[in-house]
Design a protein around this motif. Structure first.
Motif, PDB file in Angstrom:
ATOM      1  N   ASN A  52       0.813  -1.204   0.000  1.00 22.99           N
ATOM      2  CA  ASN A  52       0.000   0.000   0.000  1.00 22.99           C
ATOM      3  C   ASN A  52       0.853   1.263   0.000  1.00 22.99           C
ATOM      4  O   ASN A  52       0.356   2.355   0.222  1.00 22.99           O
ATOM      5  N   PHE A  53       2.122   1.096  -0.257  1.00 22.90           N
ATOM      6  CA  PHE A  53       3.068   2.204  -0.223  1.00 22.90           C
ATOM      7  C   PHE A  53       2.737   3.241  -1.295  1.00 22.90           C
ATOM      8  O   PHE A  53       2.479   2.917  -2.452  1.00 22.90           O
ATOM      9  N   ASN A  54       2.748   4.504  -0.898  1.00 22.72           N
ATOM     10  CA  ASN A  54       2.528   5.614  -1.824  1.00 22.72           C
ATOM     11  C   ASN A  54       3.570   6.679  -1.524  1.00 22.72           C
ATOM     12  O   ASN A  54       3.544   7.315  -0.480  1.00 22.72           O
ATOM     13  N   VAL A  55       4.493   6.858  -2.461  1.00 22.46           N
ATOM     14  CA  VAL A  55       5.595   7.769  -2.218  1.00 22.46           C
ATOM     15  C   VAL A  55       5.110   9.201  -2.006  1.00 22.46           C
ATOM     16  O   VAL A  55       5.745   9.977  -1.286  1.00 22.46           O
ATOM     17  N   ASN A  56       3.971   9.567  -2.572  1.00 20.98           N
ATOM     18  CA  ASN A  56       3.447  10.920  -2.417  1.00 20.98           C
ATOM     19  C   ASN A  56       3.029  11.220  -0.982  1.00 20.98           C
ATOM     20  O   ASN A  56       2.922  12.384  -0.592  1.00 20.98           O
ATOM     21  N   LYS A 100       6.450  18.340   1.171  1.00 21.80           N
ATOM     22  CA  LYS A 100       5.535  19.162   0.388  1.00 21.80           C
ATOM     23  C   LYS A 100       6.280  20.106  -0.540  1.00 21.80           C
ATOM     24  O   LYS A 100       5.914  20.275  -1.708  1.00 21.80           O
ATOM     25  N   ASN A 101       7.358  20.727  -0.033  1.00 19.27           N
ATOM     26  CA  ASN A 101       8.098  21.673  -0.869  1.00 19.27           C
ATOM     27  C   ASN A 101       8.793  20.969  -2.029  1.00 19.27           C
ATOM     28  O   ASN A 101       8.949  21.536  -3.116  1.00 19.27           O
ATOM     29  N   VAL A 102       9.211  19.711  -1.814  1.00 18.14           N
ATOM     30  CA  VAL A 102       9.827  18.940  -2.894  1.00 18.14           C
ATOM     31  C   VAL A 102       8.776  18.533  -3.913  1.00 18.14           C
ATOM     32  O   VAL A 102       9.015  18.556  -5.122  1.00 18.14           O
ATOM     33  N   ASP A 130      27.339   9.003  -1.036  1.00 17.99           N
ATOM     34  CA  ASP A 130      27.011  10.031  -0.039  1.00 17.99           C
ATOM     35  C   ASP A 130      26.007  11.038  -0.580  1.00 17.99           C
ATOM     36  O   ASP A 130      25.149  11.528   0.161  1.00 17.99           O
ATOM     37  N   GLU A 131      26.090  11.374  -1.874  1.00 21.98           N
ATOM     38  CA  GLU A 131      25.103  12.285  -2.442  1.00 21.98           C
ATOM     39  C   GLU A 131      23.733  11.622  -2.488  1.00 21.98           C
ATOM     40  O   GLU A 131      22.714  12.265  -2.222  1.00 21.98           O
ATOM     41  N   CYS A 132      23.692  10.338  -2.816  1.00 23.32           N
ATOM     42  CA  CYS A 132      22.415   9.615  -2.818  1.00 23.32           C
ATOM     43  C   CYS A 132      21.792   9.633  -1.425  1.00 23.32           C
ATOM     44  O   CYS A 132      20.578   9.856  -1.272  1.00 23.32           O
ATOM     45  N   ILE A 133      22.614   9.413  -0.409  1.00 22.78           N
ATOM     46  CA  ILE A 133      22.134   9.416   0.975  1.00 22.78           C
ATOM     47  C   ILE A 133      21.559  10.780   1.333  1.00 22.78           C
ATOM     48  O   ILE A 133      20.455  10.892   1.867  1.00 22.78           O
ATOM     49  N   ASP A 134      22.287  11.833   1.028  1.00 26.17           N
ATOM     50  CA  ASP A 134      21.847  13.183   1.372  1.00 26.17           C
ATOM     51  C   ASP A 134      20.552  13.548   0.647  1.00 26.17           C
ATOM     52  O   ASP A 134      19.644  14.154   1.239  1.00 26.17           O
ATOM     53  N   ILE A 135      20.444  13.174  -0.620  1.00 28.20           N
ATOM     54  CA  ILE A 135      19.240  13.513  -1.392  1.00 28.20           C
ATOM     55  C   ILE A 135      18.024  12.801  -0.835  1.00 28.20           C
ATOM     56  O   ILE A 135      16.914  13.366  -0.789  1.00 28.20           O
ATOM     57  N   LEU A 136      18.174  11.579  -0.373  1.00 28.72           N
ATOM     58  CA  LEU A 136      17.040  10.864   0.222  1.00 28.72           C
ATOM     59  C   LEU A 136      16.558  11.565   1.486  1.00 28.72           C
ATOM     60  O   LEU A 136      15.352  11.663   1.737  1.00 28.72           O
ATOM     61  N   PHE A 137      17.494  12.063   2.291  1.00 29.94           N
ATOM     62  CA  PHE A 137      17.095  12.848   3.465  1.00 29.94           C
ATOM     63  C   PHE A 137      16.331  14.092   3.038  1.00 29.94           C
ATOM     64  O   PHE A 137      15.273  14.422   3.603  1.00 29.94           O
ATOM     65  N   ARG A 138      16.850  14.804   2.051  1.00 26.34           N
ATOM     66  CA  ARG A 138      16.227  16.064   1.643  1.00 26.34           C
ATOM     67  C   ARG A 138      14.881  15.851   0.963  1.00 26.34           C
ATOM     68  O   ARG A 138      14.014  16.723   1.005  1.00 26.34           O
ATOM     69  N   GLY A 182      12.080   2.368  -7.402  1.00 24.26           N
ATOM     70  CA  GLY A 182      10.959   2.551  -8.299  1.00 24.26           C
ATOM     71  C   GLY A 182      11.058   3.883  -9.019  1.00 24.26           C
ATOM     72  O   GLY A 182      11.715   4.826  -8.549  1.00 24.26           O
ATOM     73  N   GLU A 183      10.406   3.984 -10.161  1.00 19.55           N
ATOM     74  CA  GLU A 183      10.530   5.170 -11.000  1.00 19.55           C
ATOM     75  C   GLU A 183      10.090   6.441 -10.283  1.00 19.55           C
ATOM     76  O   GLU A 183      10.679   7.512 -10.480  1.00 19.55           O
ATOM     77  N   ASP A 184       9.095   6.335  -9.408  1.00 17.74           N
ATOM     78  CA  ASP A 184       8.616   7.537  -8.713  1.00 17.74           C
ATOM     79  C   ASP A 184       9.667   8.079  -7.755  1.00 17.74           C
ATOM     80  O   ASP A 184       9.862   9.300  -7.643  1.00 17.74           O
ATOM     81  N   ILE A 185      10.397   7.198  -7.074  1.00 16.50           N
ATOM     82  CA  ILE A 185      11.456   7.642  -6.170  1.00 16.50           C
ATOM     83  C   ILE A 185      12.620   8.221  -6.960  1.00 16.50           C
ATOM     84  O   ILE A 185      13.187   9.262  -6.589  1.00 16.50           O
ATOM     85  N   ILE A 186      12.977   7.576  -8.064  1.00 18.35           N
ATOM     86  CA  ILE A 186      14.069   8.072  -8.901  1.00 18.35           C
ATOM     87  C   ILE A 186      13.737   9.451  -9.455  1.00 18.35           C
ATOM     88  O   ILE A 186      14.596  10.351  -9.494  1.00 18.35           O
ATOM     89  N   ASP A 187      12.496   9.655  -9.873  1.00 16.20           N
ATOM     90  CA  ASP A 187      12.088  10.963 -10.397  1.00 16.20           C
ATOM     91  C   ASP A 187      12.259  12.066  -9.354  1.00 16.20           C
ATOM     92  O   ASP A 187      12.677  13.191  -9.679  1.00 16.20           O
ATOM     93  N   ILE A 188      11.948  11.745  -8.105  1.00 17.78           N
ATOM     94  CA  ILE A 188      12.094  12.737  -7.037  1.00 17.78           C
ATOM     95  C   ILE A 188      13.566  13.074  -6.820  1.00 17.78           C
ATOM     96  O   ILE A 188      13.938  14.248  -6.671  1.00 17.78           O
TER      97      ILE A 188
END
Length: 369
Positions: A19-23, A28-30, A99-107, A242-248
């Motif tokens: 039932n996961f929904n990345v949205n 919100k700002n992202v 490290d950039e991947c890690i930081d972007i996931l936090f942001r 998943g494509e939705d996470i990569i797009d973000i």
């Protein structure tokens, strides 16, 4: 982790990940962010004259090759990685090191001062550093004495504001792989994003979770070219999701985060899979041989099993041993102050000559006592 029931101290898996929904997780700002559109985003294809990006058309006195901006989407690299990893390019994000991947996931997913993440120490230190940089609460669920996940404790630490769980397998600095069924339990029961850092997976017999992306929409897997591929100096990390996470992630990253020189060298390296596999075989053989040799050294108390390109070694008086090795010009990592790694050194597998020098130096230290 919501909707779990414990039996024999282990949570039974549910299907909440389905039932996961990345949205529901993205900040919100992202979500509202309009990403920067570079000149190379607005043009694709071949051309003879480029006058769109305010580059220096005369080149550089040093080299004539790098006066143009690189491909912001690194499409050629992703195409080659797609064939190697068995995933489509749309499921690949490339970062300036993991490290950039890690930081972007936090942001992307953690609201500063509000959300929290979970790590399982001892583990890779950048998860904690990135949490502090992004003002995100860090909740620690230490590994058990056997360096495996404490799922019961983890369940008590998850709440509605827990966005990310960070798992490192094979783990740094303990070198072991986490039990696959425990990772699957987290993926199935946690409604947020589970990040599995597989930087050392090439040295392990464990199957990568990259092949499980379709089954787990809340899964992110991190790989790197720094370890098995021997390209630490190029700083190229990979996130598979998943494509939705990569797009973000692509919305947030700087437009040209992977330089042209790195892209050129990586493209050449990705054609050398057979050579890399042979190098991995040699390093694993050296790792196992060094582990056996260390067990005969007087100052060595324990050598922990390893699925990585390093060994966690417990010694008598770790700080004294560390200093003695430094005196011989040999640098290892002192982990004796890390929880569950008391008295331990982390030793990277080197060349045969380097490994022999290490073992002999430890023998000399023991003989001098």
């Amino acid at each position: 982790m919501p909707d779990t029931q414990t039996t024999n101290n282990k949570p039974q898996t549910s299907t909440s990940a389905m039932n996961f929904n990345v949205n529901d997780l993205v900040r919100k700002n992202v979500k509202q962010l309009v990403p920067y559109s570079s000149a190379r985003d607005e043009f694709s294809g071949e051309a003879k004259v480029f006058l769109d990006a305010n580059e220096n058309s005369l080149g550089s006195p040093t080299t004539k090759w790098y006066n143009r901006y690189p491909d912001p989407h690194q499409l050629k690299i992703k195409e080659k990685l797609s064939a190697i990893k068995g995933v489509q390019p749309k499921h690949i994000f490339l970062g300036n090191g993991s490290d950039e991947c890690i930081d972007i996931l936090f942001r992307a997913f953690c609201n500063p001062g509000k959300d929290n993440v979970i790590i399982c120490p001892p583990t890779y230190g950048m998860y904690e550093v990135s949490a502090h940089i992004n003002d995100v609460e860090l909740r620690k669920v230490p590994l058990l004495e056997n360096f495996q996940l404490d799922l019961v404790h983890m369940e008590t630490r998850v709440d509605d504001f827990t966005k990310l769980i960070w798992l490192c397998s094979p783990n740094n600095p303990t070198a072991n792989s986490l039990h696959r069924e425990d990772i699957e339990a987290v993926l199935n029961n946690f409604p947020g994003i589970v990040v599995i850092d597989e930087a050392y997976i090439n040295f392990s017999r464990q199957r990568s979770f990259v092949q499980e992306l379709a089954e787990y929409p809340n899964l992110v897997v991190l790989h790197t070219l720094s370890k098995a591929w021997g390209l630490a100096g190029l700083r190229l990390g990979m996130a598979f999701a998943g494509e939705d996470i990569i797009d973000i992630c692509n919305k947030i990253k700087p437009p040209y985060n992977i330089g042209q020189a790195t892209q050129d060298l990586v493209l050449k390296a990705l054609d050398q899979v057979d050579d890399v596999n042979e190098m991995i075989r040699i390093l694993v053989k050296e790792r196992d041989a060094m582990a056996e040799q260390l067990l005969s050294v007087a100052v060595v108390e324990q050598v922990y099993p390893s699925d990585a390109n390093f060994l966690l070694v417990k010694v008598g008086d770790a700080k004294a041993v560390y200093r003695a090795l430094l005196d011989k010009g040999i640098v290892v990592r002192d982990r004796s102050n890390v929880q569950l790694c008391e008295g331990c050194l982390r030793i990277t597998v080197g060349s045969p000559a380097e490994n022999t020098a290490l073992v002999n130096s430890l023998k000399d230290f023991g003989a001098a006592l």
